[in-house]
Design an enzyme around this catalytic site. Sequence first.
Site, PDB file in Angstrom:
ATOM      1  N   ASP A 163       0.882  -1.168   0.000  1.00 13.01           N
ATOM      2  CA  ASP A 163       0.000   0.000   0.000  1.00 13.01           C
ATOM      3  C   ASP A 163       0.916   1.214   0.000  1.00 13.01           C
ATOM      4  O   ASP A 163       1.341   1.691   1.040  1.00 13.01           O
ATOM      5  CB  ASP A 163      -0.896  -0.005   1.240  1.00 13.01           C
ATOM      6  CG  ASP A 163      -1.881   1.145   1.216  1.00 13.01           C
ATOM      7  OD1 ASP A 163      -1.732   2.055   0.379  1.00 13.01           O
ATOM      8  OD2 ASP A 163      -2.795   1.139   2.039  1.00 13.01           O
ATOM      9  N   TRP A 190       7.120  -4.045   7.830  1.00 14.98           N
ATOM     10  CA  TRP A 190       6.034  -4.995   7.975  1.00 14.98           C
ATOM     11  C   TRP A 190       6.244  -6.090   6.945  1.00 14.98           C
ATOM     12  O   TRP A 190       6.989  -5.914   5.986  1.00 14.98           O
ATOM     13  CB  TRP A 190       4.692  -4.312   7.848  1.00 14.98           C
ATOM     14  CG  TRP A 190       4.048  -4.258   6.492  1.00 14.98           C
ATOM     15  CD1 TRP A 190       3.075  -5.084   6.013  1.00 14.98           C
ATOM     16  CD2 TRP A 190       4.294  -3.308   5.459  1.00 14.98           C
ATOM     17  NE1 TRP A 190       2.710  -4.694   4.748  1.00 14.98           N
ATOM     18  CE2 TRP A 190       3.437  -3.624   4.379  1.00 14.98           C
ATOM     19  CE3 TRP A 190       5.175  -2.226   5.327  1.00 14.98           C
ATOM     20  CZ2 TRP A 190       3.435  -2.887   3.198  1.00 14.98           C
ATOM     21  CZ3 TRP A 190       5.161  -1.499   4.152  1.00 14.98           C
ATOM     22  CH2 TRP A 190       4.296  -1.822   3.115  1.00 14.98           C
ATOM     23  N   ASP A 203      10.075   0.463   3.842  1.00 16.46           N
ATOM     24  CA  ASP A 203       9.812   1.792   3.286  1.00 16.46           C
ATOM     25  C   ASP A 203      11.120   2.559   3.130  1.00 16.46           C
ATOM     26  O   ASP A 203      12.035   2.435   3.951  1.00 16.46           O
ATOM     27  CB  ASP A 203       8.865   2.584   4.194  1.00 16.46           C
ATOM     28  CG  ASP A 203       7.424   2.102   4.071  1.00 16.46           C
ATOM     29  OD1 ASP A 203       7.146   1.312   3.153  1.00 16.46           O
ATOM     30  OD2 ASP A 203       6.602   2.520   4.888  1.00 16.46           O
ATOM     31  N   TRP A 219       6.152   3.131   7.573  1.00 14.54           N
ATOM     32  CA  TRP A 219       7.207   2.389   8.276  1.00 14.54           C
ATOM     33  C   TRP A 219       8.552   3.080   8.079  1.00 14.54           C
ATOM     34  O   TRP A 219       9.482   2.496   7.513  1.00 14.54           O
ATOM     35  CB  TRP A 219       7.226   0.927   7.810  1.00 14.54           C
ATOM     36  CG  TRP A 219       6.067   0.158   8.345  1.00 14.54           C
ATOM     37  CD1 TRP A 219       4.880  -0.088   7.725  1.00 14.54           C
ATOM     38  CD2 TRP A 219       5.951  -0.441   9.635  1.00 14.54           C
ATOM     39  NE1 TRP A 219       4.035  -0.792   8.544  1.00 14.54           N
ATOM     40  CE2 TRP A 219       4.669  -1.032   9.723  1.00 14.54           C
ATOM     41  CE3 TRP A 219       6.813  -0.551  10.742  1.00 14.54           C
ATOM     42  CZ2 TRP A 219       4.236  -1.706  10.860  1.00 14.54           C
ATOM     43  CZ3 TRP A 219       6.362  -1.221  11.871  1.00 14.54           C
ATOM     44  CH2 TRP A 219       5.094  -1.793  11.920  1.00 14.54           C
ATOM     45  N   TYR A 240       7.644   9.633   4.120  1.00 18.83           N
ATOM     46  CA  TYR A 240       7.583   8.451   3.258  1.00 18.83           C
ATOM     47  C   TYR A 240       7.900   8.776   1.793  1.00 18.83           C
ATOM     48  O   TYR A 240       7.475   9.809   1.274  1.00 18.83           O
ATOM     49  CB  TYR A 240       6.177   7.845   3.350  1.00 18.83           C
ATOM     50  CG  TYR A 240       5.937   6.725   2.369  1.00 18.83           C
ATOM     51  CD1 TYR A 240       6.432   5.452   2.611  1.00 18.83           C
ATOM     52  CD2 TYR A 240       5.237   6.941   1.187  1.00 18.83           C
ATOM     53  CE1 TYR A 240       6.219   4.429   1.715  1.00 18.83           C
ATOM     54  CE2 TYR A 240       5.019   5.920   0.282  1.00 18.83           C
ATOM     55  CZ  TYR A 240       5.514   4.666   0.547  1.00 18.83           C
ATOM     56  OH  TYR A 240       5.314   3.650  -0.344  1.00 18.83           O
ATOM     57  N   THR A 293       8.265   2.088  -1.418  1.00 19.24           N
ATOM     58  CA  THR A 293       8.382   0.796  -0.748  1.00 19.24           C
ATOM     59  C   THR A 293       9.080  -0.216  -1.648  1.00 19.24           C
ATOM     60  O   THR A 293       8.820  -0.264  -2.856  1.00 19.24           O
ATOM     61  CB  THR A 293       6.972   0.274  -0.369  1.00 19.24           C
ATOM     62  OG1 THR A 293       6.326   1.252   0.449  1.00 19.24           O
ATOM     63  CG2 THR A 293       7.051  -1.036   0.393  1.00 19.24           C
TER      64      THR A 293
END
Lengths: 189, 430
Positions: A88, A113, A132, A164, A173, A176
């Site tokens: 996501d 995660w 991330d 994260w 951010y 990812t």
Amino acid sequence: MNQLDRLAEKMLRGFASRTSRRSVFSLLGGFLAGAATLPLLPVARGGEAEGTSPNDPSSGEESPQFSGNPQDPGDRTKCDYWRYCAVDGSLCSCYGGSVTACPPGTEMSPITWIGTCRNPADQHNYIISYNDCCGGVAWGRCACQNNQGDRPIVRPQTNNEVTWCFGTKSQSYTCTVALILGVALDQKK
Amino acid sequence: MRSLRAHRKSDRLPEALSIQPAGVDVHSPERAGAPRLTDNEGMNDMSTLVPVLMCAALTAGAAAAAAASAASFPNPLPPDPTLRVEKLPAKYPAGWAFLNYAGDRIELRNVGSDSREVKAELQARDSTSLLVSDKRPEIYTADTVWSRGVRGTRTDFITIYDSQTLDVTGEIVLPGAKRALITAMEGMFAFTDDQRLALVFNFTPTASVTVVDLVKRQPLGEIEIPGCMLVYPSGQRGFSTLCSSGTLLNVRLDAGGAVAGRTESKPFNQLDADPLFTASAALGGVRYFPSLHGRIQPIDMKSDDVQVLPDWPLVSADEKAANWRPSGWQLIASDDKKFLYVLMQADAEEGTYKDPAGEVWVFNPSTKTRVRRMRLVRPGSSIALTHGTDQLMLVQAGTRLDVYDPQGGALVRSLGLPGLHTRLQMEPVH
């Protein structure tokens, strides 16, 4: 034929010697402004309004990237690449990084995660670490929302909504990556 | 969900469209890069002559039309009065709603009329959360910025706005740079103690809550809530939080914002088999949390003695077999008549619980029965109802905000949500 070529060449050279590239765009722009401004704008906005997401990675905003390994198939700039089953966020492959590397100028968060994704080639389930990358520029390119195995944030380690970016200089951010940690054990039935 | 910054390049016109035609720029003939037509050049070159003549013809036609139009208006417009800044009413109309674009901006929008839509905008940078007071004429946002854009010194802060002028009347800096960065969602920022205190959820990934005095405009302290997530105001002064052991932790506060007592429920959140969404709707002090597989879990948070009440199913056996499940983001809402509105998805499966839903099912929680179901014109991710006598049902569907009559389910109007890249969190005004 040769005379025609020479004539065309002469005309083009003459035009080019008196005309900057910018003024060519000006000339074209003159026609476009007169002929196309009014119809183009409402159509463009209407298309967006109907839900055509400018972030859709399948819209061709990035050229394809493949591993070259038939056991790791798929385009790593698209949301449907098998390792991205629980992503996501934005794909680092579209920002100068890759499926395993952060883009230059960013920092990879060591805290992350995890998800479990099935490789369509070898049919193994793999444990994927979604790290991330933080502190860089994010603007929505290649944004994906996949939620295979994702669960509500009460168990944050299996939730993809959290940013994260922990243990990094900046918690802003960027994108990812999706690293293979190993093969998941199959559940006994 | 990340709070992706909006990409604004697409808002600009293509460069070519803003450039004047070459050779007919009578206002700035000396402009660099714009070739002028003279007797000695250009006119003898067929490659430029044809387009220039076409441009000139177009311009001449436009000039004639402009002259005809000007003749219809012999008097010029009068000067405008003194420049002013718009002001909002002391009480916002019931048809207005705050739309939180989760990391881009927060709009105050009139969703109850086809007339002027956008009323105001508030700044939002990262996981920005909103509280609107009805005790004081103030609006609060909890936000996070870095001193150099995406890098530099991080500051977490609450901005205090005057609700009529939207002037910033105060700011409360939150210590520790630990506010949770998730996205705009329920449980990040909450009032308690009759709106005197605010609770800010922190995640570093150690979970805690910062208690803030909004009247004195200062942080009071921090409360550790290890293993628990998000804050839901409960009792007279305190909060409840959902824990990874499947329990609910309830924290009571004293007047100074320190812990006065803690209680923890027995495990009830079936985190492996059928976990609860963290989005809820409140009716009469009871919060209702849907589960991924279609139960609803009421929790009475009116008093300090928080009670986890018996759950009940939203779906029949047949509907369960057809995999009807709740889905979406802000997926449950309540109206002023004590009904619950839940976004529902058919043929749901693993990984679809945050996908847009095709229907809204309306439930009466006092009888635990479904009142009606409504098919949406397009699948929706977030739902909310405006307040007042003529309530409207708002459904965010992609980059559209569809406004429905919640009684009959008819679509009343549809508004654009330009620049929405992630989730939308809606908060209709009271």
